[in-house]
Design a protein around this motif. Structure first.
Motif, PDB file in Angstrom:
ATOM      1  N   ILE A 107       0.834  -1.200   0.000  1.00 55.60           N
ATOM      2  CA  ILE A 107       0.000   0.000   0.000  1.00 55.60           C
ATOM      3  C   ILE A 107       0.871   1.254   0.000  1.00 55.60           C
ATOM      4  N   VAL A 108       1.893   1.271   0.824  1.00 51.81           N
ATOM      5  CA  VAL A 108       2.803   2.428   0.871  1.00 51.81           C
ATOM      6  C   VAL A 108       3.470   2.620  -0.490  1.00 51.81           C
ATOM      7  N   THR A 109       3.874   1.534  -1.126  1.00 55.87           N
ATOM      8  CA  THR A 109       4.494   1.615  -2.452  1.00 55.87           C
ATOM      9  C   THR A 109       3.521   2.218  -3.466  1.00 55.87           C
ATOM     10  N   ALA A 110       2.257   1.852  -3.384  1.00 59.28           N
ATOM     11  CA  ALA A 110       1.247   2.393  -4.311  1.00 59.28           C
ATOM     12  C   ALA A 110       0.987   3.877  -4.043  1.00 59.28           C
ATOM     13  N   LEU A 111       1.142   4.303  -2.805  1.00 58.83           N
ATOM     14  CA  LEU A 111       0.937   5.708  -2.464  1.00 58.83           C
ATOM     15  C   LEU A 111       2.126   6.584  -2.858  1.00 58.83           C
ATOM     16  N   ASP A 112       3.287   5.952  -3.034  1.00 58.15           N
ATOM     17  CA  ASP A 112       4.511   6.673  -3.398  1.00 58.15           C
ATOM     18  C   ASP A 112       4.465   7.041  -4.881  1.00 58.15           C
ATOM     19  N   PRO A 113       4.687   8.306  -5.209  1.00 54.40           N
ATOM     20  CA  PRO A 113       4.565   8.715  -6.615  1.00 54.40           C
ATOM     21  C   PRO A 113       5.651   8.160  -7.544  1.00 54.40           C
ATOM     22  N   SER A 118      -6.783  -5.801   2.482  1.00 52.24           N
ATOM     23  CA  SER A 118      -5.451  -5.199   2.292  1.00 52.24           C
ATOM     24  C   SER A 118      -4.973  -5.371   0.852  1.00 52.24           C
ATOM     25  N   ASP A 119      -5.147  -6.556   0.285  1.00 50.17           N
ATOM     26  CA  ASP A 119      -4.759  -6.780  -1.111  1.00 50.17           C
ATOM     27  C   ASP A 119      -5.659  -5.988  -2.050  1.00 50.17           C
ATOM     28  N   ALA A 120      -6.953  -5.966  -1.739  1.00 49.51           N
ATOM     29  CA  ALA A 120      -7.899  -5.225  -2.579  1.00 49.51           C
ATOM     30  C   ALA A 120      -7.559  -3.736  -2.587  1.00 49.51           C
ATOM     31  N   ILE A 121      -7.192  -3.191  -1.437  1.00 52.07           N
ATOM     32  CA  ILE A 121      -6.816  -1.777  -1.349  1.00 52.07           C
ATOM     33  C   ILE A 121      -5.546  -1.508  -2.147  1.00 52.07           C
ATOM     34  N   ALA A 122      -4.564  -2.388  -2.025  1.00 52.09           N
ATOM     35  CA  ALA A 122      -3.316  -2.227  -2.787  1.00 52.09           C
ATOM     36  C   ALA A 122      -3.596  -2.239  -4.294  1.00 52.09           C
ATOM     37  N   LEU A 123      -4.507  -3.092  -4.732  1.00 55.14           N
ATOM     38  CA  LEU A 123      -4.873  -3.142  -6.150  1.00 55.14           C
ATOM     39  C   LEU A 123      -5.684  -1.911  -6.551  1.00 55.14           C
ATOM     40  N   ALA A 124      -6.606  -1.478  -5.698  1.00 60.65           N
ATOM     41  CA  ALA A 124      -7.425  -0.299  -6.006  1.00 60.65           C
ATOM     42  C   ALA A 124      -6.545   0.933  -6.207  1.00 60.65           C
ATOM     43  N   LEU A 125      -5.538   1.075  -5.378  1.00 63.71           N
ATOM     44  CA  LEU A 125      -4.642   2.223  -5.521  1.00 63.71           C
ATOM     45  C   LEU A 125      -3.908   2.181  -6.857  1.00 63.71           C
ATOM     46  N   ARG A 126      -3.472   1.001  -7.262  1.00 60.29           N
ATOM     47  CA  ARG A 126      -2.758   0.860  -8.531  1.00 60.29           C
ATOM     48  C   ARG A 126      -3.688   1.028  -9.735  1.00 60.29           C
ATOM     49  N   ALA A 127      -4.937   0.596  -9.573  1.00 59.35           N
ATOM     50  CA  ALA A 127      -5.909   0.679 -10.665  1.00 59.35           C
ATOM     51  C   ALA A 127      -6.650   2.016 -10.665  1.00 59.35           C
ATOM     52  N   ASN A 128      -6.399   2.818  -9.657  1.00 55.10           N
ATOM     53  CA  ASN A 128      -7.068   4.107  -9.525  1.00 55.10           C
ATOM     54  C   ASN A 128      -8.593   3.951  -9.563  1.00 55.10           C
ATOM     55  N   CYS A 129      -9.079   3.007  -8.763  1.00 52.09           N
ATOM     56  CA  CYS A 129     -10.517   2.767  -8.708  1.00 52.09           C
ATOM     57  C   CYS A 129     -11.028   3.036  -7.298  1.00 52.09           C
ATOM     58  N   PRO A 130     -12.331   3.235  -7.150  1.00 56.55           N
ATOM     59  CA  PRO A 130     -12.879   3.569  -5.833  1.00 56.55           C
ATOM     60  C   PRO A 130     -12.892   2.385  -4.872  1.00 56.55           C
ATOM     61  N   ILE A 131     -12.826   2.744  -3.592  1.00 52.46           N
ATOM     62  CA  ILE A 131     -12.945   1.783  -2.495  1.00 52.46           C
ATOM     63  C   ILE A 131     -14.241   2.131  -1.774  1.00 52.46           C
ATOM     64  N   TRP A 132     -15.167   1.171  -1.748  1.00 58.45           N
ATOM     65  CA  TRP A 132     -16.461   1.372  -1.103  1.00 58.45           C
ATOM     66  C   TRP A 132     -16.545   0.494   0.137  1.00 58.45           C
TER      67      TRP A 132
END
Length: 164
Positions: free
Chosen positions: A43-49, A105-119
């Motif tokens: 998740i931190v890696t996905a948040l890093d630009p 946790s995996d879904a959030i890491a993927l959502a960040l990479r895919a730039n999709c919403p988390i509901w």
């Protein structure tokens, strides 16, 4: 359902385990989810630009989905049972959407990479969220109580006569 954003990663002071913190758009509620160290790093890696030198596992999965014209549409954290959160990934190919069970946790890491919403389902928010802005919550409660105290039975009858 309420759309949430990743506010960051924290460390539990007692257990020293990582926590991903989700927040609603109004910054009124936060949802802490305890996760593993590898998932926290993802998740931190996905948040890093800056991009990773080599693809991490979640990057690899996104790359594979892209190669097959599959798209992560959204993540839904749908339930909480025995202190464990449950989520699904909605994967779309053309007009077909499939839901795949995933750890949040995996879904959030993927959502960040895919730039999709988390509901997150409202019942999960009610059960597990923590208030962020208690002053705003109290102001909302006071305003609602004031609204209720100013209601009269005739107010309901007026709405019925007008066809509401």
């Amino acid at each position: 359902m309420i759309e949430m954003k990743v506010a960051g990663i924290a460390i539990d002071a007692v257990s020293r385990n990582p926590i991903v913190l989700l927040r609603d758009a109004g910054d009124r509620r936060a949802l802490p989810i305890w996760i593993g160290e590898a998932e926290a790093k993802a998740i931190v890696t996905a948040l890093d630009p800056k991009p990773a030198v080599r693809p991490m596992t979640h990057d690899l999965l996104i790359n594979a989905l892209d190669a097959w014209s599959l798209k992560v549409e959204r993540v839904v954290i749908h339930s909480l049972r025995n202190s464990t959160f449950f989520a699904v990934l909605s994967i779309k190919q053309g007009d077909t959407v499939k839901e795949i069970d995933a750890r949040p946790s995996d879904a959030i890491a993927l959502a960040l990479r895919a730039n999709c919403p988390i509901w997150v389902v409202e019942e999960v928010i009610s059960e597990a969220s923590i208030p962020v802005d208690q002053d705003a919550d109290e102001a909302e409660r006071r305003a609602f109580r004031e609204f209720l105290s100013n209601l009269n039975p005739e107010d309901f009858a007026k709405g019925q006569r007008q066809g509401n």
